[in-house]
Design a protein around this motif. Sequence first.
Motif, PDB file in Angstrom:
ATOM      1  N   CYS A  51       0.829  -1.206   0.000  1.00 28.70           N
ATOM      2  CA  CYS A  51       0.000   0.000   0.000  1.00 28.70           C
ATOM      3  C   CYS A  51       0.863   1.255   0.000  1.00 28.70           C
ATOM      4  O   CYS A  51       0.515   2.258  -0.645  1.00 28.70           O
ATOM      5  CB  CYS A  51      -0.939  -0.003   1.210  1.00 28.70           C
ATOM      6  N   LEU A  89      -4.727   0.232  -4.930  1.00 29.12           N
ATOM      7  CA  LEU A  89      -4.835   0.054  -3.483  1.00 29.12           C
ATOM      8  C   LEU A  89      -5.711  -1.149  -3.154  1.00 29.12           C
ATOM      9  O   LEU A  89      -5.409  -1.922  -2.239  1.00 29.12           O
ATOM     10  CB  LEU A  89      -5.412   1.319  -2.852  1.00 29.12           C
ATOM     11  N   HIS A 146      -4.250  -4.458  -1.129  1.00 33.64           N
ATOM     12  CA  HIS A 146      -4.822  -4.927   0.139  1.00 33.64           C
ATOM     13  C   HIS A 146      -5.702  -6.150  -0.053  1.00 33.64           C
ATOM     14  O   HIS A 146      -5.379  -7.260   0.398  1.00 33.64           O
ATOM     15  CB  HIS A 146      -5.617  -3.794   0.796  1.00 33.64           C
TER      16      HIS A 146
END
Length: 204
Positions: A80, A97, A101
């Motif tokens: 990230c 992102l 994640h």
Amino acid sequence: MTDRHDHPAAFVDDMSDRAEQIADAAMRLFARYGFKRTAVDDIAKEARIAKATIYLHFKGKDDILRATLQLLGQRVDALCREVMEMKAPFAERLMALLRAHHCTAFLSIGAGDHFAELRAVIDDIAVKERKAFESIFVRYATQLIEECEARGEITLKRPGVDPAALITTLMQASVGAKVGGISYEDYEARLGLFAGVIIAAVLP
């Protein structure tokens, strides 16, 4: 001949590396066979260490599961951070992102037939670690939204557009998108659809 105890920092690094080796092996087995069907003996074999070595680092399987979430969190946090350094439009960075994640978590423990069981076990014995893991996305997504709004790249002034609600929606969607034993490609595509809705809501 020098002993590793003569070098405390090296000894700590060795202990940390071994704990990570165990957690990494456990992560693979939990994803492959589920939590209940994975024994400490299995983890020792996967990690190629003696079973007794595991108990130098962990009290038992519950403790190992917590460590796997912490390890996954460290890896995801690093990914990230790389996304936040990208020079790219909001839409591209938001999707990156999500991949960093949620897609990383999907590949590590969220794919296959054992996700529901793992989720239930995590909610039972590793709530603190789960919340810490989820907070990584919340923190970076919030930062991304704030930075892009400050530059005028996105707007949050439309009625009903609330950053916290948008991030919560993406978090919930990331879990719901796993339903049905889908492939990584399908999971990524589903996240892309959800992200598209959020992007359309905030672009000027």
